[in-house]
Design a protein around this motif. Sequence first.
Motif, mmCIF file in Angstrom:
data_model
loop_
_atom_site.group_PDB
_atom_site.id
_atom_site.type_symbol
_atom_site.label_atom_id
_atom_site.label_comp_id
_atom_site.label_asym_id
_atom_site.label_seq_id
_atom_site.Cartn_x
_atom_site.Cartn_y
_atom_site.Cartn_z
ATOM 1 N N ASP A 1 -30.949 -14.535 -7.702
ATOM 2 C CA ASP A 1 -31.624 -14.554 -6.403
ATOM 3 C C ASP A 1 -30.624 -14.834 -5.281
ATOM 4 N N ALA A 2 -29.764 -15.834 -5.491
ATOM 5 C CA ALA A 2 -28.758 -16.167 -4.483
ATOM 6 C C ALA A 2 -27.757 -15.025 -4.325
ATOM 7 N N LEU B 1 -29.439 -12.359 -2.248
ATOM 8 C CA LEU B 1 -29.575 -12.807 -0.861
ATOM 9 C C LEU B 1 -28.251 -12.683 -0.117
ATOM 10 N N TYR C 1 -27.268 -9.243 1.106
ATOM 11 C CA TYR C 1 -28.046 -8.574 2.149
ATOM 12 C C TYR C 1 -28.118 -9.307 3.483
ATOM 13 N N ILE C 2 -27.639 -10.552 3.539
ATOM 14 C CA ILE C 2 -27.712 -11.261 4.825
ATOM 15 C C ILE C 2 -26.579 -10.809 5.741
ATOM 16 N N LYS D 1 -22.855 -15.283 5.872
ATOM 17 C CA LYS D 1 -22.416 -15.314 4.467
ATOM 18 C C LYS D 1 -21.605 -16.555 4.127
ATOM 19 N N LYS E 1 -23.898 -19.510 3.615
ATOM 20 C CA LYS E 1 -24.698 -19.336 2.396
ATOM 21 C C LYS E 1 -23.847 -19.559 1.150
ATOM 22 N N ASN F 1 -24.090 -22.309 -1.905
ATOM 23 C CA ASN F 1 -24.273 -21.788 -3.269
ATOM 24 C C ASN F 1 -22.926 -21.534 -3.941
#
Length: 113
Positions: free
Chosen positions: A65-66, A69, A72-73, A78, A81, A85
């Motif tokens: 999931d991470a 994500l 696509y962000i 990035k 994020k 993570n």
Amino acid sequence: MNIQIFGTKKCNDSKKAERFFKERGIKFQYIDLREKSMSKGEMTSVASAVGGLMNMIDPDAKDKDALALISYIADEDKLDKLLENQQLIKTPVVRNGKQATLGYQPDVWKKWE
């Protein structure tokens, strides 16, 4: 040489990197990413050494999931994020000043000696 190894105890490549430097008598600092995260400055430095933030991401990371994500962000989001993570980072991250590698790369490390 000022070697830093960022890795995890479960990562075989991190263990092999430790052994590589121990066998050559090269001192290094080991940082377990599960205990202490990379700082924003460290991550930015590594990203510039390896050709960008997206190169630091392990496509086989368990947190799908991470991974999805972060793909696509917006580019400007990035870094934050990835800081949140860090389990997505390809390990080991080996730094020598401004130089850095991702994964097990003894051929590159030999050139640092």
